[in-house]
Scaffold this motif. Structure first.
Motif, PDB file in Angstrom:
ATOM      1  N   MET A   1       0.865  -1.157  -0.017  1.00 11.81           N
ATOM      2  CA  MET A   1      -0.092   0.011   0.227  1.00 11.81           C
ATOM      3  C   MET A   1       0.768   1.078   0.150  1.00 11.81           C
ATOM      4  O   MET A   1       1.774   1.436   0.942  1.00 11.81           O
ATOM      5  CB  MET A   1      -0.891  -0.252   1.364  1.00 11.81           C
ATOM      6  N   LYS A  69      -7.868   4.218   4.422  1.00 11.74           N
ATOM      7  CA  LYS A  69      -7.474   3.039   3.160  1.00 11.74           C
ATOM      8  C   LYS A  69      -8.364   3.697   2.228  1.00 11.74           C
ATOM      9  O   LYS A  69      -9.606   3.482   2.055  1.00 11.74           O
ATOM     10  CB  LYS A  69      -8.029   1.786   3.717  1.00 11.74           C
ATOM     11  N   ALA A  71      -9.616   3.475  -1.531  1.00 11.28           N
ATOM     12  CA  ALA A  71      -9.619   2.199  -2.534  1.00 11.28           C
ATOM     13  C   ALA A  71     -10.512   2.991  -3.487  1.00 11.28           C
ATOM     14  O   ALA A  71     -10.506   2.356  -4.663  1.00 11.28           O
ATOM     15  CB  ALA A  71     -10.531   1.215  -1.913  1.00 11.28           C
ATOM     16  N   TYR A 153     -11.992   2.651  -9.018  1.00 12.17           N
ATOM     17  CA  TYR A 153     -11.444   1.781  -7.736  1.00 12.17           C
ATOM     18  C   TYR A 153     -10.117   1.420  -8.183  1.00 12.17           C
ATOM     19  O   TYR A 153      -9.789   0.997  -9.198  1.00 12.17           O
ATOM     20  CB  TYR A 153     -12.413   0.542  -7.634  1.00 12.17           C
ATOM     21  N   HIS A 156      -4.857  -1.279  -6.290  1.00 12.31           N
ATOM     22  CA  HIS A 156      -4.237  -1.180  -4.746  1.00 12.31           C
ATOM     23  C   HIS A 156      -4.504  -0.113  -3.905  1.00 12.31           C
ATOM     24  O   HIS A 156      -4.427   0.952  -4.552  1.00 12.31           O
ATOM     25  CB  HIS A 156      -2.701  -1.520  -4.874  1.00 12.31           C
ATOM     26  N   PRO A 157      -4.988  -0.157  -2.848  1.00 16.64           N
ATOM     27  CA  PRO A 157      -5.623   0.933  -1.892  1.00 16.64           C
ATOM     28  C   PRO A 157      -4.235   1.729  -1.613  1.00 16.64           C
ATOM     29  O   PRO A 157      -3.434   1.298  -1.527  1.00 16.64           O
ATOM     30  CB  PRO A 157      -6.109   0.294  -0.775  1.00 16.64           C
TER      31      PRO A 157
END
Length: 163
Positions: A1, A69, A71, A153, A156-157
């Protein structure tokens, strides 16, 4: 991340993405017989497309856990979107430049007490993100015909940290 640390929200730093809405700047003058100071023309509301009109709404946002996070981001192709806090609490602002492959790497800003933002039309941005407790906001955005929401989206966040 990928880790991103939010920067303080300034007019200069946020200019590529939209407007900072606060009582700073030089465009002010007294009104109501000198009993009030008007901070004039702080942001440009954009509304385009069929039957477009500018809306004024209110929202109560619930805080997110930090680090955030990230996303998903969204954008509004037919109009700008402003968020003006109704309490002197900070909130997180996440924006992305547009690239040929969709949103680029996020930029994060920490809006200080008394600061709001106006996202330019078609700008990728995160969702409303209060910090610590519920927070109320005034929203100025576009109403009318046509779809004014796109979501993206990330594969990978990103992990957004407060300073």
């Amino acid at each position: 991340m990928t880790r991103i640390v939010a920067q303080p929200l300034t007019r200069e730093g946020f200019a590529p993405f939209g407007d900072v809405i606060d009582m700073g700047g030089d465009n002010r003058y007294p009104i109501n017989g000198g009993r009030a100071m008007r901070y004039h023309d702080l942001a440009t509301a954009e509304a385009t497309g069929p039957n477009a009109r500018v809306l004024i709404s209110m929202v109560r946002g619930t805080p997110y856990e930090m680090p955030l996070k990230l996303a998903m981001v969204e954008r509004h192709p037919l109009g700008s979107q402003a968020f003006i806090p109704l309490s002197p609490r900070p909130f997180l602002v996440v924006v992305c430049h547009d690239t040929k492959d969709g949103p680029g790497e996020p930029h994060a800003f920490l809006a200080g007490p008394g600061q709001g933002i106006n996202y330019r039309r078609n700008l990728w941005h995160g969702v409303l993100t209060p910090i610590g407790e519920e927070q109320d906001f005034l929203i100025v955005d576009r109403g009318g015909d046509g779809s004014n929401l796109e979501e993206f989206y990330f594969s990978h966040p990103y992990e957004i940290h407060l300073p």
